[in-house]
Design a protein around this motif. Structure first.
Motif, mmCIF file in Angstrom:
data_model
loop_
_atom_site.group_PDB
_atom_site.id
_atom_site.type_symbol
_atom_site.label_atom_id
_atom_site.label_comp_id
_atom_site.label_asym_id
_atom_site.label_seq_id
_atom_site.Cartn_x
_atom_site.Cartn_y
_atom_site.Cartn_z
ATOM 1 N N SER A 80 -2.424 21.674 11.433
ATOM 2 C CA SER A 80 -2.784 20.290 11.122
ATOM 3 C C SER A 80 -3.400 20.237 9.729
ATOM 4 N N SER A 81 -3.007 19.217 8.966
ATOM 5 C CA SER A 81 -3.536 19.056 7.617
ATOM 6 C C SER A 81 -4.686 18.056 7.642
ATOM 7 N N ALA A 82 -5.930 18.571 7.599
ATOM 8 C CA ALA A 82 -7.104 17.696 7.639
ATOM 9 C C ALA A 82 -7.112 16.738 6.448
ATOM 10 N N GLU A 83 -6.594 17.200 5.301
ATOM 11 C CA GLU A 83 -6.560 16.354 4.097
ATOM 12 C C GLU A 83 -5.710 15.114 4.313
ATOM 13 N N TYR A 84 -4.689 15.223 5.187
ATOM 14 C CA TYR A 84 -3.784 14.101 5.450
ATOM 15 C C TYR A 84 -3.910 13.621 6.895
ATOM 16 N N ARG A 139 1.368 7.116 -2.426
ATOM 17 C CA ARG A 139 1.676 8.495 -2.778
ATOM 18 C C ARG A 139 0.965 9.440 -1.814
ATOM 19 N N VAL A 140 1.691 10.420 -1.291
ATOM 20 C CA VAL A 140 1.116 11.409 -0.374
ATOM 21 C C VAL A 140 1.167 12.767 -1.079
ATOM 22 N N GLY A 141 0.169 13.026 -1.920
ATOM 23 C CA GLY A 141 0.143 14.263 -2.697
ATOM 24 C C GLY A 141 1.443 14.445 -3.467
ATOM 25 N N ASP A 142 1.929 15.678 -3.453
ATOM 26 C CA ASP A 142 3.222 15.960 -4.085
ATOM 27 C C ASP A 142 4.378 15.784 -3.120
ATOM 28 N N PHE A 143 4.056 15.470 -1.848
ATOM 29 C CA PHE A 143 5.105 15.424 -0.827
ATOM 30 C C PHE A 143 6.086 14.278 -1.048
ATOM 31 N N GLY A 144 5.586 13.131 -1.504
ATOM 32 C CA GLY A 144 6.440 11.974 -1.710
ATOM 33 C C GLY A 144 5.648 10.685 -1.612
#
Length: 264
Positions: free
Chosen positions: A37-41, A99-104
């Motif tokens: 799980s990505s706590a940042e997201y 924007r979701v980081g570099d993901f898209g």
């Protein structure tokens, strides 16, 4: 993997109040394994089949708890431009492109009859790493009570060509990109209770439809329709234990001739 053509279903996620319960259910029914799980997201957690990303599950944001549902994302080269088209074509943007980081970049919207969907402009995350194999996304249909509004919307927002099923007993349309069918649209009949809103129904491929249904029901899912065998496969519609609707289909088990469609 190359970026998907505009309008291609490219990703799928769902919000679950009981994230561990959802992981256990779909792990058993579809054979998913899960990443960290990505706590940042917001504890966004990707699901995998044979090491390839096929979907994601996430807990609700505070204040957003409620009915769980799958959200299908359509590929866009420019999420902001697609959001503008959505507004111009009678839809509503529920979440502006983010924007979701570099993901898209993602956006959420609903079409004019309120079926919710997402838009995804891929960055490092381009979308599905596998489709059509057991456990992965296979197909989707928009269920609506006002097909004329839905049809006009989707062909205005995405570069779809529409074909109508030649069958008087059912109002069903297919949207194509090039020669490839990418999305269906079904008119909701009186068989659907009035409290059921329009929605996008997603299909996951399975090796054996009846086995998948038995597993799902045994784990608390509700069987809504089927199993039945069609020219496209043996399928069934279910609601998972947290209320999210989905279907399963074994595309190798078919019966009958593929019906004719006419371009509209």
């Amino acid at each position: 993997m190359a970026v998907q053509p505009e309008g291609t279903p490219c990703w799928l996620d769902a919000t679950f109040g009981d994230l561990e319960g959802a992981k256990s259910f779909y792990g058993d029914v579809l054979g998913w394994t899960f990443g960290e799980s990505s706590a940042e997201y917001g504890n966004y957690t990707q699901a995998y089949v044979d090491g390839k990303a096929v979907a994601a599950v996430v807990p609700p944001m505070p204040g957003q708890e409620g009915h769980s549902r799958w959200c299908l994302y359509f590929a866009s080269p420019d999420a902001a431009a697609t959001a503008a088209k959505i507004r111009e074509s009678g839809g509503e943007v529920l979440m502006e492109p983010m924007r979701v980081g570099d993901f898209g970049t993602m956006a959420l919207a609903h079409e004019p009859t309120d079926a919710v969907f997402g838009v995804w402009q891929g960055g490092t995350h381009e979308g599905f790493e596998a489709t059509g194999v057991p456990g992965a996304y296979c197909w989707a249909e928009v269920f609506t009570r006002e097909p004329e509004r839905t049809d006009a919307f989707f062909t205005a927002v995405f570069p779809y060509r529409a074909k109508q099923l030649q069958d008087e007993s059912v109002d069903f349309r297919v949207f194509e990109l090039g020669e490839k069918a990418v999305l269906g649209r079904m008119r909701m009949t009186d068989d659907f209770p009035p409290e059921v809103p329009p929605y996008v129904n997603v299909y996951f491929a399975v090796a054996d439809c009846d086995d998948a249904v038995a597993k799902a029901v045994g784990l608390g899912a509700v069987l809504r329709f089927g199993p039945m065998t069609s020219p496209f496969g043996r399928f069934a519609a279910l609601s998972d234990p947290q209320g999210a609707n989905f279907s399963v289909i074994d595309v190798a088990t078919t019966e009958g001739e593929v019906p004719e469609h006419r371009e509209v």
